[in-house]
Design a protein around this motif. Structure first.
Motif, mmCIF file in Angstrom:
data_model
loop_
_atom_site.group_PDB
_atom_site.id
_atom_site.type_symbol
_atom_site.label_atom_id
_atom_site.label_comp_id
_atom_site.label_asym_id
_atom_site.label_seq_id
_atom_site.Cartn_x
_atom_site.Cartn_y
_atom_site.Cartn_z
ATOM 1 N N ARG A 131 0.829 -1.204 0.000
ATOM 2 C CA ARG A 131 0.000 0.000 0.000
ATOM 3 C C ARG A 131 0.868 1.261 0.000
ATOM 4 N NH1 ARG A 131 -3.044 -1.234 3.821
ATOM 5 N NH2 ARG A 131 -1.874 -0.288 5.544
ATOM 6 N N ALA A 132 1.946 1.252 0.781
ATOM 7 C CA ALA A 132 2.835 2.420 0.835
ATOM 8 C C ALA A 132 3.508 2.662 -0.518
ATOM 9 C CB ALA A 132 3.880 2.228 1.932
ATOM 10 N N LEU A 133 3.875 1.593 -1.222
ATOM 11 C CA LEU A 133 4.499 1.740 -2.538
ATOM 12 C C LEU A 133 3.523 2.332 -3.551
ATOM 13 C CD1 LEU A 133 6.470 -1.618 -2.602
ATOM 14 C CD2 LEU A 133 7.500 0.658 -2.788
ATOM 15 N N VAL A 134 2.288 1.842 -3.548
ATOM 16 C CA VAL A 134 1.281 2.381 -4.469
ATOM 17 C C VAL A 134 1.018 3.849 -4.151
ATOM 18 C CG1 VAL A 134 -1.124 2.216 -5.222
ATOM 19 C CG2 VAL A 134 0.218 0.128 -4.868
ATOM 20 N N GLU A 135 0.943 4.183 -2.879
ATOM 21 C CA GLU A 135 0.725 5.580 -2.493
ATOM 22 C C GLU A 135 1.888 6.467 -2.919
ATOM 23 O OE1 GLU A 135 0.087 5.290 1.686
ATOM 24 O OE2 GLU A 135 -2.037 4.701 1.490
ATOM 25 N N ALA A 136 3.107 5.943 -2.853
ATOM 26 C CA ALA A 136 4.273 6.724 -3.285
ATOM 27 C C ALA A 136 4.225 6.982 -4.786
ATOM 28 C CB ALA A 136 5.562 5.995 -2.914
ATOM 29 N N VAL A 137 3.873 5.964 -5.570
ATOM 30 C CA VAL A 137 3.743 6.150 -7.014
ATOM 31 C C VAL A 137 2.646 7.168 -7.312
ATOM 32 C CG1 VAL A 137 3.082 5.037 -9.188
ATOM 33 C CG2 VAL A 137 4.637 3.875 -7.602
ATOM 34 N N ASP A 138 1.516 7.054 -6.625
ATOM 35 C CA ASP A 138 0.407 7.980 -6.841
ATOM 36 C C ASP A 138 0.826 9.416 -6.538
ATOM 37 O OD1 ASP A 138 -2.398 8.540 -7.384
ATOM 38 O OD2 ASP A 138 -2.598 8.882 -5.227
ATOM 39 N N ALA A 139 1.529 9.607 -5.435
ATOM 40 C CA ALA A 139 1.958 10.960 -5.053
ATOM 41 C C ALA A 139 2.924 11.547 -6.068
ATOM 42 C CB ALA A 139 2.604 10.922 -3.667
ATOM 43 N N GLU A 140 3.866 10.742 -6.553
ATOM 44 C CA GLU A 140 4.819 11.242 -7.540
ATOM 45 C C GLU A 140 4.136 11.495 -8.881
ATOM 46 O OE1 GLU A 140 7.852 12.237 -7.112
ATOM 47 O OE2 GLU A 140 7.915 11.667 -4.988
ATOM 48 N N ALA A 141 3.192 10.636 -9.260
ATOM 49 C CA ALA A 141 2.471 10.841 -10.519
ATOM 50 C C ALA A 141 1.703 12.152 -10.502
ATOM 51 C CB ALA A 141 1.532 9.670 -10.777
ATOM 52 N N ALA A 142 1.199 12.517 -9.330
ATOM 53 C CA ALA A 142 0.427 13.750 -9.200
ATOM 54 C C ALA A 142 1.287 14.997 -9.369
ATOM 55 C CB ALA A 142 -0.272 13.782 -7.840
ATOM 56 N N ARG A 143 2.602 14.825 -9.319
ATOM 57 C CA ARG A 143 3.504 15.971 -9.439
ATOM 58 C C ARG A 143 3.848 16.307 -10.885
ATOM 59 N NH1 ARG A 143 8.421 14.642 -7.429
ATOM 60 N NH2 ARG A 143 8.995 16.842 -7.263
ATOM 61 N N GLY A 144 3.172 15.685 -11.839
ATOM 62 C CA GLY A 144 3.364 16.049 -13.238
ATOM 63 C C GLY A 144 4.190 15.070 -14.037
ATOM 64 N N ALA A 145 4.110 13.779 -13.732
ATOM 65 C CA ALA A 145 4.853 12.776 -14.496
ATOM 66 C C ALA A 145 4.328 12.677 -15.922
ATOM 67 C CB ALA A 145 4.743 11.412 -13.808
ATOM 68 N N ARG A 146 5.245 12.493 -16.880
ATOM 69 C CA ARG A 146 4.857 12.261 -18.275
ATOM 70 C C ARG A 146 4.564 10.803 -18.527
ATOM 71 N NH1 ARG A 146 8.192 12.650 -22.173
ATOM 72 N NH2 ARG A 146 10.203 12.844 -21.122
ATOM 73 N N TRP A 147 5.266 9.909 -17.836
ATOM 74 C CA TRP A 147 5.084 8.474 -17.944
ATOM 75 C C TRP A 147 5.242 7.852 -16.567
ATOM 76 C CZ3 TRP A 147 3.940 5.187 -22.025
ATOM 77 C CH2 TRP A 147 3.982 5.735 -23.316
ATOM 78 N N ILE A 148 4.554 6.740 -16.366
ATOM 79 C CA ILE A 148 4.849 5.830 -15.261
ATOM 80 C C ILE A 148 5.423 4.565 -15.883
ATOM 81 C CG2 ILE A 148 3.923 4.427 -13.388
ATOM 82 C CD1 ILE A 148 1.619 6.461 -13.184
#
Length: 314
Positions: free
Chosen positions: A116-133
């Protein structure tokens, strides 16, 4: 910014040997230690070439600490998620002909809270303007639908997701649909569709099966025979003159990094991807190339390649 996620990171130790003698004492002529894991390799290649990236990864134990130090030294921004298990170490032996023998240690199992913590970390970083995951690498035991949960993050944040894994995690995640790009090699693609792939047409048709099932595009690594890109609108092949590899570890990850590094036409992106991958195989261990080592002009791209050609003819 390109966000990468590596569920099974590693500290990669590579040893250069003149000739690998099984059952004997082998003396190395060189050693190389790099932060490893498929998503991490993508971030390392991007950072080396001036592309903004952040690597999300679980870390634990002394090797986890050393891995983060290695990433910092290589200019890779990271968002580590502490876990109870120790980060694994992998060993690679490379002989003078470039033949690679790799021993991958098992990854520590992740708890429900750690996932859950890993998914939340990806979600938080994606919200900062990622072009790709980029979701890349093997899944630790017990991780279940971890990649599928990242597809949900991709949809919610409106960020395209590139997937580079194999086996059951690849098959199960593709079944969820909505993946913008998948990067199998020809063996992994053959396993997915349950058929041998001998020709360009075989690879193209197999990739189109994935596209028909909901995948946006397929970038297929063909090893020494280059790579193919298949989209709903066409297919392209790219390759270059024969090379004598120093190490193939991480070359496919560098290829993916090259493809994602900038926008452009499908042929331009494929040319860049193959140029980055070709540069990577000329480096020791899992080292990644800088711009001075990447030769775009040495890569040839063919639009709609002849489907009758065998892969060995490319």
């Amino acid at each position: 910014m390109i966000l990468t996620f590596t569920p099974s990171p590693s500290l990669d130790r590579a040893y250069d040997v003149a000739e690998l003698a099984v059952g004997e004492v082998n003396r190395a002529s060189g050693t190389h230690v790099h932060a490893g894991g498929k998503g991490i390799n993508v971030s390392r290649a991007l950072a080396r070439n001036g592309v903004a990236t952040v690597a999300v990864l679980p870390t634990g134990g002394p090797d986890g600490e050393q891995l983060l130090v290695a990433l910092e030294r290589q200019g890779v921004s990271s968002r580590p998620v502490p876990v109870a298990g120790d980060t694994r170490s992998n060993v690679t032996l490379v002989d003078q002909d470039g033949v690679t023998t790799k021993i991958n240690a098992p990854s520590p199992e992740l708890s429900t809270d750690e996932i859950r913590a890993l998914v939340e970390a990806v979600d938080a970083e994606a919200a900062r303007g990622a072009r790709w995951i980029v979701a890349a690498g093997s899944l630790p035991d017990g991780s279940g639908d971890l990649f599928s949960r990242l597809v949900e993050v991709s949809r919610r944040r409106g960020v395209p997701l590139a997937l580079d894994t194999s086996g059951a995690p690849l098959r199960d995640t593709l079944a969820t649909g909505g993946i913008a790009l998948v990067k199998p090699n020809d063996d992994e693609l053959a396993e997915l569709v349950g058929a041998d792939l001998h020709t360009v047409g075989d690879v193209r048709d197999a990739a189109r099966e994935l596209i028909a099932a909901g995948t946006g595009a397929v970038l297929v690594s063909l090893g020494a025979h280059g790579a193919m890109l298949v989209t709903p609108d066409g297919s392209w092949w790219a390759g270059g003159t024969a090379l004598v590899p120093l190490s193939t570890v991480g070359a496919g990850d560098t290829t993916l990094a090259g493809y994602l590094s900038t926008d452009g036409s499908p042929s331009d992106r494929l040319r860049r991807a193959v140029a980055w991958g070709r540069a990577a195989v000329l480096l020791p261990g899992s080292d990644v190339p800088d711009p001075t080592r990447i030769d775009i002009a040495d890569v040839r791209v063919v639009d709609d390649p002849d489907p009758r050609l065998t892969l060995k003819e490319l």
